[in-house]
Design an enzyme around this catalytic site. Structure first.
Site, mmCIF file in Angstrom:
data_model
loop_
_atom_site.group_PDB
_atom_site.id
_atom_site.type_symbol
_atom_site.label_atom_id
_atom_site.label_comp_id
_atom_site.label_asym_id
_atom_site.label_seq_id
_atom_site.Cartn_x
_atom_site.Cartn_y
_atom_site.Cartn_z
ATOM 1 N N SER A 1 -95.609 -43.111 -95.345
ATOM 2 C CA SER A 1 -94.286 -43.221 -94.725
ATOM 3 C C SER A 1 -94.474 -43.635 -93.275
ATOM 4 O O SER A 1 -95.549 -43.442 -92.695
ATOM 5 C CB SER A 1 -93.547 -41.878 -94.803
ATOM 6 N N TYR B 1 -93.347 -32.333 -93.445
ATOM 7 C CA TYR B 1 -93.384 -33.663 -94.052
ATOM 8 C C TYR B 1 -94.229 -34.618 -93.205
ATOM 9 O O TYR B 1 -95.074 -35.346 -93.733
ATOM 10 C CB TYR B 1 -91.963 -34.209 -94.204
#
Length: 340
Positions: free
Chosen positions: A196, A209
């Protein structure tokens, strides 16, 4: 004298690498074939994983789909089988038109589904052993599975933090350890890490995350260097770092409204097509959109306070807060319904 000569050689190679990179911008490299190769995708039951499965199916790869959700994984498999049937029908029609009777190889392609919790090491190793026995050795490994807790750090249960790290980061170790030995033996394979943009730069409210994706990026880069050091150039690696993707995973996330039209959430189909182009041309890394390269570069050279100012201007400093609020509301509603 030797080190001076080597320095000039290295300088030339660095400059040549820039030339080759520039050339790829002007002349699109030819995509390699994955027809008939075993491609394993984790988190294939939905989102990007499902789209990756469909793209590899269109390129006649033999699919192995892993997901913790059996039903959604089977739904993806049904879509893959539909693509296989369409290709078989087209091939049969073409063969009949040419007066040929031979059945083309891709007509026999199959898709295999396995229910696997990649956050559990033992589950990964046992499922990997089943794949080797029932399907064969994996040539393309797409580590795609991911989760997000959606809580501020001090409100996030420890179990959810551990879960995020296990699925988003540690699972990459287990799957790679399971399938890399045969790739090394054959000097052939491709390992894809779907990370990501939050593995390259961070924001507030999603510490677990960001940490997991930073870990996945670090793992991937170190693995790539290890393969180069071992001179296993037949094994390729691709790091995929997309910006916010409109899959519902971060529903509610918002940047500054004046900026959002210029940097909207990515369409999943666009993200996967860009990633597939990178994978099939052996591109080491793909950031989508390209603006993410610039953001990463600026984060690396600017003072931290300058980065904070930039984040605040873009509305990126608290972009996850609406998402977290929605997740909290949904959790409270579920608890109320269940009488908790």
């Amino acid at each position: 004298m030797n080190i001076l000569l080597e320095f000039f050689v290295v300088t030339f190679r660095v400059l040549w690498a820039f030339v080759l990179a520039a050339a790829k911008w002007l002349v699109r490299p030819k995509e390699k074939s994955v027809a008939g190769q075993v491609c394993l995708i984790t988190g294939a039951g939905s989102g990007l994983g499902r789209l990756f499965a469909l793209e590899f199916a269109r390129r006649r790869a033999l699919l192995v789909l892993w997901d913790i959700n059996t039903q959604s994984n089977e739904e993806t498999a049904g879509m893959v089988r539909h693509i296989y049937r369409e290709m078989a029908e087209e091939a049969a029609a073409a063969a009949a038109g040419d007066g040929e009777k031979d059945v083309l190889p891709h007509c026999n392609l199959q898709v295999y589904t396995y229910t696997c919790d990649v956050g559990k090491r033992e589950n990964v190793y046992l499922t990997a052993e089943r794949v080797r026995k029932e399907v064969g050795e994996v040539s393309v490994l797409v580590n795609n599975a991911g989760v997000v807790s959606g809580h501020h750090l001090l409100e996030c249960p420890d179990e959810l933090i551990e879960r995020t790290m296990m699925v988003n980061c540690h699972a990459h170790f287990w799957t790679t350890k399971a399938f890399l030995p045969k790739m090394l033996e054959m000097n052939h394979g491709h390992i894809v890490t779907v990370a990501s943009s939050l593995g390259l730069f961070s924001t507030a409210g999603v510490e677990d995350y960001c940490a997991s994706k930073f870990g996945a990026v670090g793992f991937h880069e170190s693995l790539s260097h290890e393969l180069k050091a071992a001179e296993k150039d037949g094994i390729k690696t691709t790091l995929v770092c997309p910006y916010l993707v409109d899959t519902g995973m971060f529903r509610g996330c918002r940047i500054r409204k004046e900026i959002e039209p210029f940097l909207p959430p990515l369409k999943p189909e666009y993200c996967v097509k860009q990633a597939m182009r990178a994978i099939l041309t052996d591109q080491p890394m793909i950031c989508t959109p390209r603006l993410m390269y610039m953001v990463t570069f600026m984060k690396s050279i600017l003072p931290f306070e300058a980065v904070v100012c930039m984040y605040r201007f873009l509305g990126a400093d608290k972009c996850m807060y609406p998402f977290i609020a929605q997740r909290k509301q949904a959790t409270n509603n579920n608890e109320a319904k269940n009488g908790i």
